[in-house]
Design a protein around this motif. Structure first.
Motif, PDB file in Angstrom:
ATOM      1  N   ASP A  91       0.841  -1.195   0.000  1.00 54.49           N
ATOM      2  CA  ASP A  91       0.000   0.000   0.000  1.00 54.49           C
ATOM      3  C   ASP A  91       0.881   1.252   0.000  1.00 54.49           C
ATOM      4  N   GLY A  92       1.402   1.605  -1.185  1.00 54.46           N
ATOM      5  CA  GLY A  92       2.188   2.828  -1.330  1.00 54.46           C
ATOM      6  C   GLY A  92       3.580   2.723  -0.747  1.00 54.46           C
ATOM      7  N   ILE A  93       4.314   1.687  -1.114  1.00 51.46           N
ATOM      8  CA  ILE A  93       5.648   1.440  -0.561  1.00 51.46           C
ATOM      9  C   ILE A  93       6.712   2.089  -1.434  1.00 51.46           C
ATOM     10  N   ASN A  94       7.720   2.689  -0.761  1.00 49.58           N
ATOM     11  CA  ASN A  94       8.859   3.307  -1.442  1.00 49.58           C
ATOM     12  C   ASN A  94      10.143   2.600  -1.014  1.00 49.58           C
ATOM     13  N   LEU A  95      11.048   2.424  -1.965  1.00 50.39           N
ATOM     14  CA  LEU A  95      12.332   1.791  -1.688  1.00 50.39           C
ATOM     15  C   LEU A  95      13.391   2.409  -2.588  1.00 50.39           C
ATOM     16  N   THR A  96      14.513   2.797  -1.991  1.00 49.58           N
ATOM     17  CA  THR A  96      15.646   3.316  -2.755  1.00 49.58           C
ATOM     18  C   THR A  96      16.903   2.576  -2.335  1.00 49.58           C
ATOM     19  N   VAL A  97      17.608   2.019  -3.326  1.00 46.90           N
ATOM     20  CA  VAL A  97      18.835   1.260  -3.070  1.00 46.90           C
ATOM     21  C   VAL A  97      19.942   1.849  -3.929  1.00 46.90           C
ATOM     22  N   HIS A  98      21.125   2.034  -3.330  1.00 48.36           N
ATOM     23  CA  HIS A  98      22.251   2.622  -4.041  1.00 48.36           C
ATOM     24  C   HIS A  98      23.299   1.570  -4.401  1.00 48.36           C
ATOM     25  N   LYS A  99      24.149   1.935  -5.322  1.00 44.48           N
ATOM     26  CA  LYS A  99      25.228   1.052  -5.777  1.00 44.48           C
ATOM     27  C   LYS A  99      26.160   0.718  -4.611  1.00 44.48           C
ATOM     28  N   GLY A 100      26.524  -0.560  -4.507  1.00 40.48           N
ATOM     29  CA  GLY A 100      27.448  -0.989  -3.470  1.00 40.48           C
ATOM     30  C   GLY A 100      26.846  -1.038  -2.081  1.00 40.48           C
ATOM     31  N   GLU A 101      25.528  -1.184  -1.998  1.00 37.80           N
ATOM     32  CA  GLU A 101      24.818  -1.137  -0.721  1.00 37.80           C
ATOM     33  C   GLU A 101      24.168  -2.479  -0.422  1.00 37.80           C
ATOM     34  N   ILE A 102      24.180  -2.867   0.845  1.00 37.46           N
ATOM     35  CA  ILE A 102      23.365  -3.998   1.309  1.00 37.46           C
ATOM     36  C   ILE A 102      22.165  -3.398   2.028  1.00 37.46           C
ATOM     37  N   HIS A 103      20.996  -3.634   1.489  1.00 42.90           N
ATOM     38  CA  HIS A 103      19.764  -3.010   1.969  1.00 42.90           C
ATOM     39  C   HIS A 103      18.805  -4.105   2.428  1.00 42.90           C
ATOM     40  N   ALA A 104      18.429  -4.080   3.703  1.00 39.73           N
ATOM     41  CA  ALA A 104      17.525  -5.095   4.249  1.00 39.73           C
ATOM     42  C   ALA A 104      16.076  -4.632   4.136  1.00 39.73           C
ATOM     43  N   ILE A 105      15.195  -5.599   3.853  1.00 39.15           N
ATOM     44  CA  ILE A 105      13.743  -5.367   3.896  1.00 39.15           C
ATOM     45  C   ILE A 105      13.216  -6.157   5.085  1.00 39.15           C
ATOM     46  N   LEU A 106      12.665  -5.465   6.074  1.00 34.97           N
ATOM     47  CA  LEU A 106      12.245  -6.087   7.328  1.00 34.97           C
ATOM     48  C   LEU A 106      10.746  -5.916   7.519  1.00 34.97           C
ATOM     49  N   GLY A 107      10.099  -6.975   7.950  1.00 34.33           N
ATOM     50  CA  GLY A 107       8.666  -6.908   8.227  1.00 34.33           C
ATOM     51  C   GLY A 107       8.171  -8.229   8.762  1.00 34.33           C
ATOM     52  N   GLU A 108       6.986  -8.206   9.371  1.00 32.32           N
ATOM     53  CA  GLU A 108       6.399  -9.430   9.889  1.00 32.32           C
ATOM     54  C   GLU A 108       6.032 -10.376   8.746  1.00 32.32           C
ATOM     55  N   ASN A 109       5.726 -11.628   9.109  1.00 31.96           N
ATOM     56  CA  ASN A 109       5.200 -12.563   8.124  1.00 31.96           C
ATOM     57  C   ASN A 109       3.908 -12.004   7.537  1.00 31.96           C
ATOM     58  N   GLY A 110       3.834 -11.983   6.221  1.00 31.03           N
ATOM     59  CA  GLY A 110       2.640 -11.460   5.566  1.00 31.03           C
ATOM     60  C   GLY A 110       2.617  -9.950   5.447  1.00 31.03           C
ATOM     61  N   ALA A 111       3.737  -9.276   5.766  1.00 31.22           N
ATOM     62  CA  ALA A 111       3.766  -7.810   5.695  1.00 31.22           C
ATOM     63  C   ALA A 111       3.826  -7.295   4.263  1.00 31.22           C
ATOM     64  N   GLY A 112       4.240  -8.173   3.317  1.00 34.47           N
ATOM     65  CA  GLY A 112       4.297  -7.769   1.916  1.00 34.47           C
ATOM     66  C   GLY A 112       5.688  -7.649   1.349  1.00 34.47           C
ATOM     67  N   LYS A 113       6.692  -8.151   2.078  1.00 31.46           N
ATOM     68  CA  LYS A 113       8.089  -8.028   1.636  1.00 31.46           C
ATOM     69  C   LYS A 113       8.346  -8.813   0.344  1.00 31.46           C
ATOM     70  N   SER A 114       7.984 -10.103   0.353  1.00 29.64           N
ATOM     71  CA  SER A 114       8.223 -10.935  -0.829  1.00 29.64           C
ATOM     72  C   SER A 114       7.386 -10.468  -2.005  1.00 29.64           C
ATOM     73  N   THR A 115       6.178 -10.010  -1.725  1.00 29.31           N
ATOM     74  CA  THR A 115       5.327  -9.472  -2.793  1.00 29.31           C
ATOM     75  C   THR A 115       6.008  -8.287  -3.466  1.00 29.31           C
ATOM     76  N   LEU A 116       6.594  -7.409  -2.651  1.00 26.03           N
ATOM     77  CA  LEU A 116       7.300  -6.242  -3.200  1.00 26.03           C
ATOM     78  C   LEU A 116       8.472  -6.674  -4.073  1.00 26.03           C
TER      79      LEU A 116
END
Length: 513
Positions: A29-54
């Protein structure tokens, strides 16, 4: 930390206001994500929060209902994974997509095999695989068959598949869920090698400790909504947990002192073979009493999997005894063991824990579908089955989307695990065997699972816990039995255990039983 390699000027990934709906259900529901070159960026959320869907939208497995995806500043429509691969994106899924009888090299180059004239040039393929492996410290045997290598090595093969296809951006979905502590350390080192070379990595994970050890930034999602993006160096694990679940999380397990009762599980001089026909359990002895949690600590491959399979009837032993409340269940069927008091949370939820095509409500009654109130005159009674499912979903925090009739195979891994835990705890058997019971669960869900495991112990049940998470073993176990080379080599009170001594004993050193 990888942060010294981060280029803050060039976002390699931008996901802007991503919305994904499935019918009336909004997963993102209106998610924003920005990842830069050479970065390790974690996506954190509960089960069913929508991480894998994103992430499935970023990889082209799903299309956003609305919102934009930009790669290196260019807006791209991901119609399928080929579009993502062409854009330099690779994804390693939680459940690997490898062909077991094929070699490592054959799996990596499948579909992109080099040719010499009209013939496949497997020598060139092997050479390329070895070069990429050595460049990033992946250390694999290019000629080994997938069925003969560890889970950690299989994961490296999946990473190599993505790199072989030119990926500059890697998505890792729950990358440490099935790894040993040593393999996790090695994976983090590999990730840092990759970002040193200019790769960018997005990891979906529930493990706060590993976020702190590996990631530069972390984006938190809760109930499908964007919460925040934080600099990992500026927050602690408690901060991350609170942002993820929307409340303070207690990591300490409340386990009152109690005197254990009589022996429920008694394993005597057990021997069994692994899938290669080599003896892997070698005269093992083990006891679990009522009102007691016995934790098995060991490096994967030392016989704990085969031990559990013999106890639960999934594997035949060569000799020994397995007694449950005095009844010998050795080399009997799984249903025989179940009827004599054995309940289990299996290591592989998809192979041994669920019928993926069955609904959630039917998976919750798998062992009891012929019994009242779920059946009458051999006819399933849908109303009691539905009522049981509704109650279980609420009590065990299962998130089924919009229907209890949804196939279990469509749930997130964590919610699949909760279905199994709900079923097995409610079976109310004298012995509960739990193998990696919190694998793939977020910290909030881990709280629930630990509570129910301790609740079984407090009710006088015997609990055998097998876990690769030493923190889990140490916090839950009354007794810790260390397994090495197919035998219990040490047995110590849980309150006296520490990680360093356990690690030494797991490797075959230290105090012996």
């Amino acid at each position: 930390m990888a942060k010294q390699y981060v280029d803050m000027n060039t976002p390699v990934i931008e996901m802007r206001n991503i919305v994904k709906r499935f019918g009336n259900f909004t997963a993102n529901d209106g998610i924003n994500l920005t990842v830069h070159k050479g970065e390790i960026h974690a996506i954190l959320g509960e089960n069913g929060a929508g991480k894998s869907t994103l992430m499935n939208q970023l990889y082209g497995l799903l299309k956003p209902t609305s919102g934009d995806i930009l790669v290196n500043g260019k807006k791209i429509v991901m119609n399928n994974p080929r579009d993502a691969i062409d854009a330099g994106i690779g994804m390693v899924h939680q459940h690997f997509m490898l062909i077991q009888p094929f070699t490592v090299t054959e799996n990596i180059v499948l579909g992109t095999e080099p040719t010499k004239g009209v013939k496949l040039d497997m020598a060139a393929a092997r050479k390329n695989v070895v070069e990429i492996s050595e460049r990033y410290g992946l250390s694999i045997d290019p000629d080994a068959k997938i069925e003969d290598i560890s889970v950690g090595m299989q994961q490296r093969v999946e990473i190599l598949k993505a790199l072989y296809r030119g990926a500059d951006i890697l998505i890792l979905d729950e990358p440490t869920s099935s790894l040993t502590p040593q393999e996790i350390t090695e994976l983090i080192a590999i990730m840092h090698n990759l970002v040193k070379d200019g790769k960018s990595i997005i990891i979906i994970t529930h493990k706060l400790k590993e976020i702190k050890e590996s990631a530069d930034f972390c984006t938190i999602i809760r109930m499908g909504k964007y919460i925040d993006t934080v600099d990992v160096d500026k927050v602690d694990e408690n901060d991350l947990a609170a942002m993820m679940v929307g409340r303070k999380v207690t990591f300490k397990v409340d386990k009152p002192e109690q005197e254990p009762g009589e022996v429920v599980l008694d394993v005597k001089d057990l021997h069994c073979l692994d899938y290669r026909g080599i003896e892997i359990v070698k005269g093992l002895n083990l006891q679990v009493r009522r009102g007691e949690i016995v934790g098995i600590a060991g490096i994967d491959g030392n016989g704990q999997t085969e031990l559990v399979e013999v106890i639960t009837g999934l594997r035949k032993g060569t000799s020994g005894q397995v007694l449950v409340n005095g009844a010998d269940v050795f080399n009997k069927s799984p249903s025989y063991g179940f009827n004599h008091g054995v309940s289990s949370i299996p290591a592989d939820r998809q192979k041994h824990g669920l019928v993926l095509d069955f609904s959630i409500e039917d998976n919750l009654i798998l062992q009891n579908f012929e019994k009242s109130p779920f059946a009458k005159n051999n006819v399933l009674q849908r109303d009691p089955i539905f009522a049981h499912a509704t109650q279980s979903i609420e009590k065990y925090d299962i998130r089924p989307g919009n229907s209890e009739k949804r196939p279990a195979g469509t749930l997130s891994g964590g919610n699949q695990q909760k279905v199994i835990i709900a079923r097995e705890v409610q079976n109310d058997k004298d012995l509960l065997i739990a193998v990696n019971p919190t694998r793939g669960l977020d910290v909030g869900a881990i709280e629930y699972v630990h509570k129910y495991i301790v609740e079984q112990r407090n009710k006088g049940k015997a609990v055998l816990l097998v876990s690769f998470e030493l923190d889990e073993i140490m916090s839950l176990s009354d007794i810790i039995d260390v397994i090495f080379d197919g035998q219990i080599v040490a047995s110590i009170p849980g309150k006296d255990a520490n990680e360093n001594d356990l690690g030494l004993m797991m490797a075959g050193g230290g105090k012996k039983a």
